[in-house]
Every structure is written in structure tokens, then in C-alpha cells.
Design a protein around this motif. Structure first.
Motif, PDB file in Angstrom:
ATOM      1  N   UNK A 247       8.819 -12.972  61.504  1.00 36.79           N
ATOM      2  CA  UNK A 247       7.728 -13.158  62.461  1.00 36.79           C
ATOM      3  C   UNK A 247       8.142 -13.031  63.926  1.00 36.79           C
ATOM      4  N   UNK A 248       9.428 -12.861  64.176  1.00 33.64           N
ATOM      5  CA  UNK A 248       9.877 -12.654  65.550  1.00 33.64           C
ATOM      6  C   UNK A 248      10.063 -13.935  66.333  1.00 33.64           C
ATOM      7  N   UNK A 249       9.634 -13.900  67.582  1.00 35.70           N
ATOM      8  CA  UNK A 249       9.867 -15.004  68.515  1.00 35.70           C
ATOM      9  C   UNK A 249       8.855 -16.126  68.280  1.00 35.70           C
ATOM     10  N   UNK A 250       8.984 -16.786  67.132  1.00 34.96           N
ATOM     11  CA  UNK A 250       8.025 -17.829  66.747  1.00 34.96           C
ATOM     12  C   UNK A 250       8.709 -19.151  66.436  1.00 34.96           C
ATOM     13  N   UNK A 251       9.947 -19.331  66.899  1.00 34.43           N
ATOM     14  CA  UNK A 251      10.700 -20.528  66.544  1.00 34.43           C
ATOM     15  C   UNK A 251      10.483 -21.659  67.531  1.00 34.43           C
ATOM     16  N   UNK A 252      10.414 -22.849  66.979  1.00 34.84           N
ATOM     17  CA  UNK A 252      10.439 -24.084  67.752  1.00 34.84           C
ATOM     18  C   UNK A 252      11.721 -24.789  67.352  1.00 34.84           C
ATOM     19  N   UNK A 253      12.377 -25.419  68.326  1.00 31.80           N
ATOM     20  CA  UNK A 253      13.655 -26.068  68.035  1.00 31.80           C
ATOM     21  C   UNK A 253      13.631 -27.518  68.464  1.00 31.80           C
ATOM     22  N   UNK A 254      14.362 -28.311  67.699  1.00 30.43           N
ATOM     23  CA  UNK A 254      14.519 -29.711  68.044  1.00 30.43           C
ATOM     24  C   UNK A 254      15.445 -30.398  67.054  1.00 30.43           C
ATOM     25  N   UNK A 255      16.290 -31.280  67.538  1.00 28.22           N
ATOM     26  CA  UNK A 255      17.214 -32.064  66.711  1.00 28.22           C
ATOM     27  C   UNK A 255      18.074 -31.180  65.816  1.00 28.22           C
ATOM     28  N   UNK A 256      18.498 -30.039  66.340  1.00 29.56           N
ATOM     29  CA  UNK A 256      19.393 -29.155  65.591  1.00 29.56           C
ATOM     30  C   UNK A 256      18.724 -28.334  64.509  1.00 29.56           C
ATOM     31  N   UNK A 257      17.382 -28.310  64.486  1.00 26.12           N
ATOM     32  CA  UNK A 257      16.651 -27.534  63.480  1.00 26.12           C
ATOM     33  C   UNK A 257      15.664 -26.610  64.196  1.00 26.12           C
ATOM     34  N   UNK A 258      15.635 -25.364  63.760  1.00 23.64           N
ATOM     35  CA  UNK A 258      14.644 -24.412  64.267  1.00 23.64           C
ATOM     36  C   UNK A 258      13.643 -24.136  63.162  1.00 23.64           C
ATOM     37  N   UNK A 259      12.354 -24.086  63.517  1.00 20.73           N
ATOM     38  CA  UNK A 259      11.280 -23.889  62.552  1.00 20.73           C
ATOM     39  C   UNK A 259      10.381 -22.765  63.030  1.00 20.73           C
ATOM     40  N   UNK A 260      10.048 -21.840  62.110  1.00 23.43           N
ATOM     41  CA  UNK A 260       9.090 -20.783  62.438  1.00 23.43           C
ATOM     42  C   UNK A 260       7.700 -21.401  62.438  1.00 23.43           C
ATOM     43  N   UNK A 261       6.955 -21.175  63.509  1.00 19.55           N
ATOM     44  CA  UNK A 261       5.607 -21.729  63.618  1.00 19.55           C
ATOM     45  C   UNK A 261       4.619 -21.017  62.696  1.00 19.55           C
ATOM     46  N   UNK A 262       5.001 -19.850  62.143  1.00 16.61           N
ATOM     47  CA  UNK A 262       4.104 -19.115  61.257  1.00 16.61           C
ATOM     48  C   UNK A 262       4.361 -19.465  59.791  1.00 16.61           C
TER      49      UNK A 262
ATOM     50  N   UNK B 163      12.724  -6.792  66.995  1.00 18.11           N
ATOM     51  CA  UNK B 163      11.893  -5.599  67.203  1.00 18.11           C
ATOM     52  C   UNK B 163      10.432  -5.989  67.380  1.00 18.11           C
ATOM     53  N   UNK B 164       9.989  -7.032  66.675  1.00 12.71           N
ATOM     54  CA  UNK B 164       8.596  -7.467  66.815  1.00 12.71           C
ATOM     55  C   UNK B 164       8.275  -7.795  68.269  1.00 12.71           C
ATOM     56  N   UNK B 165       9.179  -8.521  68.918  1.00 11.69           N
ATOM     57  CA  UNK B 165       8.971  -8.852  70.329  1.00 11.69           C
ATOM     58  C   UNK B 165       9.148  -7.648  71.232  1.00 11.69           C
ATOM     59  N   UNK B 166      10.093  -6.787  70.894  1.00 11.13           N
ATOM     60  CA  UNK B 166      10.355  -5.608  71.724  1.00 11.13           C
ATOM     61  C   UNK B 166       9.167  -4.655  71.710  1.00 11.13           C
ATOM     62  N   UNK B 167       8.501  -4.539  70.579  1.00  9.45           N
ATOM     63  CA  UNK B 167       7.333  -3.643  70.500  1.00  9.45           C
ATOM     64  C   UNK B 167       6.251  -4.073  71.491  1.00  9.45           C
ATOM     65  N   UNK B 168       6.081  -5.382  71.619  1.00 11.16           N
ATOM     66  CA  UNK B 168       5.059  -5.891  72.533  1.00 11.16           C
ATOM     67  C   UNK B 168       5.471  -5.728  73.989  1.00 11.16           C
ATOM     68  N   UNK B 169       6.773  -5.809  74.265  1.00 10.39           N
ATOM     69  CA  UNK B 169       7.239  -5.825  75.651  1.00 10.39           C
ATOM     70  C   UNK B 169       7.716  -4.477  76.169  1.00 10.39           C
ATOM     71  N   UNK B 170       8.154  -3.597  75.292  1.00 13.73           N
ATOM     72  CA  UNK B 170       8.797  -2.358  75.729  1.00 13.73           C
ATOM     73  C   UNK B 170       7.878  -1.161  75.523  1.00 13.73           C
TER      74      UNK B 170
END
Length: 154
Positions: free
Chosen positions: A81-96, A133-140
Motif C-alpha cells: 500500500x505504500x506510504x501508509x505506515x503509522x509508527x509507535x512503541x517500536x511497531x509500524x502498522x499499515x493503516x490500510x 513506487x506507489x508514492x513515486x507515481x503520485x509525486x513524480x
């Protein structure tokens, strides 16, 4: 065209088939016959084809290893899903998809395998994972995206 491990494996397979065909043609001539002596060069060519097929298989494996190098961009992403991570307490979670990883996103280079080559309008080439690439497609805008595993330009 971008050369991929699949292209090299296909060439190796063709070389192996040619090797088998040449050896089959050479094997029919009885020892001591004029044809047997004249086919010596063809047998030598079959040996060269066989070594070439082996070299192509090794090159495909080497290229696959190169392409499986980690992305290395300075932030991590969800590979789906690309740039969809939330981080906290040493754990990253995809919001999707809610998938989790036991690392904090900030300051950690991406470890996902490189699967794309992105060339921006200025001609700068960056290799990155599918998630980036998901994020790059939107930005580039105007960038060229080439899948390394298929050589397909998107």
C-alpha cells in the motif's frame, strides 16, 4: 529493453534446446564414417552452446540477486500500500491492511526488494521497491516506471 533474469533464462533454455538438437544430429553418424569425422566441429559447437547455456543461467541468477537488493530509501513503507505506515512503541502498522512490523519507520532504510527502476524527467534513475513506487507515481509526474522482473515499461 531492460534485460531481466527471465530473459536470460529463456535464452539459456533456447541454447540448451539447440545443444540437444546438434548432439542428436551428430550422434547418428557411425564411428569411422566420413560423416562422423566431419561432424567433429558440430560436436564442438554443441559443447560451446552447452557452456553458453550454463553461463546464461549463472548470469540470470546473479541478476536476480542484484535486483533483490534492498530498496534502501530512507523510510519504510507497506509493500502493498505504500506510504501508509503509522509508527509507535517500536511497531509500524499499515493503516490500510493493518499488517505490522516490529520496527519504527523513521530513520530506518527500506528493506523491501528492488523491483522497479524509475527514471525522472531529468534522467535520474532510482531503483525502488513496489511500495515506494506507489508514492513515486503520485509525486513524480512524467517519470518512466520500468518493472525489473518483466522489463515492462509502465
Amino acid at each position: 529493453m531492460t534485460v531481466t533474469p527471465a530473459h536470460l533464462r529463456a535464452l539459456a533454455s533456447r541454447a540448451e534446446a539447440l545443444t540437444a538438437e546438434v548432439r542428436a544430429l551428430c550422434g547418428g553418424a557411425p564411428n569411422g564414417s566420413p560423416e562422423h569425422d566431419h561432424l567433429a566441429m558440430a560436436r564442438l559447437a554443441a559443447d560451446w552452446l552447452s557452456r553458453g547455456a550454463e553461463d546464461l543461467q549463472r548470469a540470470a541468477a546473479d541478476l536476480a540477486k542484484l535486483q533483490s537488493q534492498p530498496c534502501g530509501l530512507p523510510w519504510r513503507v507497506c509493500p502493498e500500500h505504500g506510504n501508509t505506515l503509522s509508527s509507535g512503541a517500536g511497531v509500524s502498522t499499515c493503516r490500510v491492511c493493518r499488517r505490522t512490523w516490529t520496527y519504527d519507520r523513521p530513520g530506518q532504510p527500506c528493506r523491501e526488494p528492488v523491483t522497479w527502476k524509475v527514471i525522472d524527467r531529468a534522467g535520474t534513475e532510482t531503483r525502488m521497491c513496489a511500495g515506494h513506487v506507489l508514492g513515486a507515481r503520485a509525486a513524480a509526474g512524467g517519470a518512466t516506471f520500468i518493472r525489473l522482473d518483466e522489463g515492462a515499461q509502465v
